[in-house]
Design a protein around this motif. Structure first.
Motif, PDB file in Angstrom:
ATOM      1  N   HIS A   1      66.520  33.038  64.833  1.00  0.00           N
ATOM      2  CA  HIS A   1      64.782  32.919  64.658  1.00  0.00           C
ATOM      3  C   HIS A   1      64.983  33.045  63.071  1.00  0.00           C
ATOM      4  N   PHE A   2      65.368  34.295  62.951  1.00  0.00           N
ATOM      5  CA  PHE A   2      65.256  35.729  61.640  1.00  0.00           C
ATOM      6  C   PHE A   2      66.667  34.747  60.789  1.00  0.00           C
ATOM      7  N   ALA A   3      67.694  33.821  60.984  1.00  0.00           N
ATOM      8  CA  ALA A   3      68.706  33.180  60.264  1.00  0.00           C
ATOM      9  C   ALA A   3      69.381  33.665  59.577  1.00  0.00           C
ATOM     10  N   VAL A   4      69.617  34.862  60.575  1.00  0.00           N
ATOM     11  CA  VAL A   4      70.660  36.495  59.469  1.00  0.00           C
ATOM     12  C   VAL A   4      72.349  35.733  59.385  1.00  0.00           C
TER      13      VAL A   4
ATOM     14  N   ALA B   1      76.083  35.317  59.355  1.00  0.00           N
ATOM     15  CA  ALA B   1      77.351  35.766  60.277  1.00  0.00           C
ATOM     16  C   ALA B   1      77.430  36.798  59.375  1.00  0.00           C
ATOM     17  N   TYR B   2      77.957  36.737  58.233  1.00  0.00           N
ATOM     18  CA  TYR B   2      78.800  37.943  56.943  1.00  0.00           C
ATOM     19  C   TYR B   2      78.077  39.103  57.456  1.00  0.00           C
ATOM     20  N   ILE B   3      76.679  38.559  58.049  1.00  0.00           N
ATOM     21  CA  ILE B   3      75.733  39.793  58.173  1.00  0.00           C
ATOM     22  C   ILE B   3      76.175  40.219  59.658  1.00  0.00           C
ATOM     23  N   VAL B   4      75.201  40.132  60.487  1.00  0.00           N
ATOM     24  CA  VAL B   4      75.050  40.061  61.765  1.00  0.00           C
ATOM     25  C   VAL B   4      75.069  38.606  62.273  1.00  0.00           C
ATOM     26  N   PRO B   5      76.462  38.716  63.612  1.00  0.00           N
ATOM     27  CA  PRO B   5      77.008  37.599  64.062  1.00  0.00           C
ATOM     28  C   PRO B   5      76.173  38.332  65.032  1.00  0.00           C
ATOM     29  N   GLY B   6      75.955  36.815  65.667  1.00  0.00           N
ATOM     30  CA  GLY B   6      75.039  37.069  67.871  1.00  0.00           C
ATOM     31  C   GLY B   6      76.185  36.487  68.096  1.00  0.00           C
TER      32      GLY B   6
END
Length: 278
Positions: free
Chosen positions: A45-48, A50-55
């Motif tokens: 939803h927040f388009a985080v 992957a190099y910060i927090v992957p799902g």
């Protein structure tokens, strides 16, 4: 009227699959699925990046893709963990028996066992790695230091908590010190020892991971801690999370396995493992 547990088949009773068991399994399972689902939704939803927090989905995909590498590192870490736990149990029980047989031995050596416990392993691990030429041996020593004290402490308390009336009874019937130890003190200390064993199981894994972080050993002998460092340097954050997931899962499996051992050894005679009356 037949109690609910007695109406169950023998196989299900052996596995402990009574009506009260399912909530203990389903409640944390449902909560875990909800947390993972919320994590995945928030990342999308927040388009985080992957190099910060992957799902969780990407972490699972990375775990499958990099399994040949991560499985080898997992085997290295688990080998150090289990060996450290085995050495801690052997040395801890032997030392506890000596403590219970001689107050002078306990007063002499217990302070040094306490010193090992209160000294952060991350502070002495570099020294151990320098002093010991073999890297695997140095990792084993570091993990053993962390796992050693709970075994010594709990087993010593158990041996010293034996009912004095029973000790006097054994002495009245002419039992030797060895017979009193084997037939009375050790069985009485078993619940304390098993409680310390469950604690030491997780601590041995922590000690192995901390030692691997300090050693930073690469190549074929690299454990999961090195994979985390390597992934951080290369900004492969999904692989880092996959390695962390393997460490957490390993810790849970070790705790459950030792809890099962404790239950099987105590279920027929100790109050902590007997089913409570409703």
């Amino acid at each position: 009227m037949t109690p609910p547990d007695e109406a169950l088949p023998q196989e299900r009773r052996f596995l402990g699959l009574s009506a009260g068991t399912w909530p203990r399994i389903l409640a944390p399972l449902v909560m875990g699925l909800l947390l993972l689902g919320g994590w995945e939704w928030a990342v999308r939803h927040f388009a985080v990046p992957a190099y910060i927090v992957p799902g969780p989905v990407q972490i699972a995909q990375t775990l499958v893709k990099d399994w040949p590498t991560l499985s080898g590192s997992l085997a290295v870490t688990l080998r150090i963990t289990l060996l450290a736990l085995l050495v801690a149990v052997s040395a801890g029980v032997a030392l506890s028996v000596l403590f219970s047989q001689s107050k002078w031995v306990e007063m002499t050596f217990l302070p040094y066992a306490v010193m090992l416990q209160v000294t952060p392993v991350v502070a002495i691990a570099p020294l151990i790695i320098i002093w010991v030429d073999n890297v695997q041996a140095s990792l084993l020593i570091c993990a053993w230091i962390v796992a050693f004290f709970p075994i010594v402490s709990n087993t010593t308390i158990g041996l010293n908590s034996t009912d004095r009336n029973l000790v006097d009874l054994f002495r009245l019937y002419g039992a030797t010190r060895w017979q009193t130890l084997v037939q009375l003190r050790l069985p009485a200390a078993m619940p304390f020892f098993l409680a310390g064993l469950r604690i030491s199981g997780g601590l041995s894994l922590i000690g192995a991971i901390v030692a691997e972080f300090v050693a930073g050993t690469g190549g074929a002998s690299s454990g999961l801690a090195y994979r985390i460092l390597e992934s951080g340097y290369q900004l492969q954050i999904p692989r880092m999370f996959a390695a962390l997931a393997l460490i957490s899962f390993s810790g849970v499996v070790i705790f459950l396995a030792l809890s099962l051992v404790s239950h099987l050894m105590l279920r027929r005679w100790h109050e902590s493992a007997l089913k409570k009356d409703r």
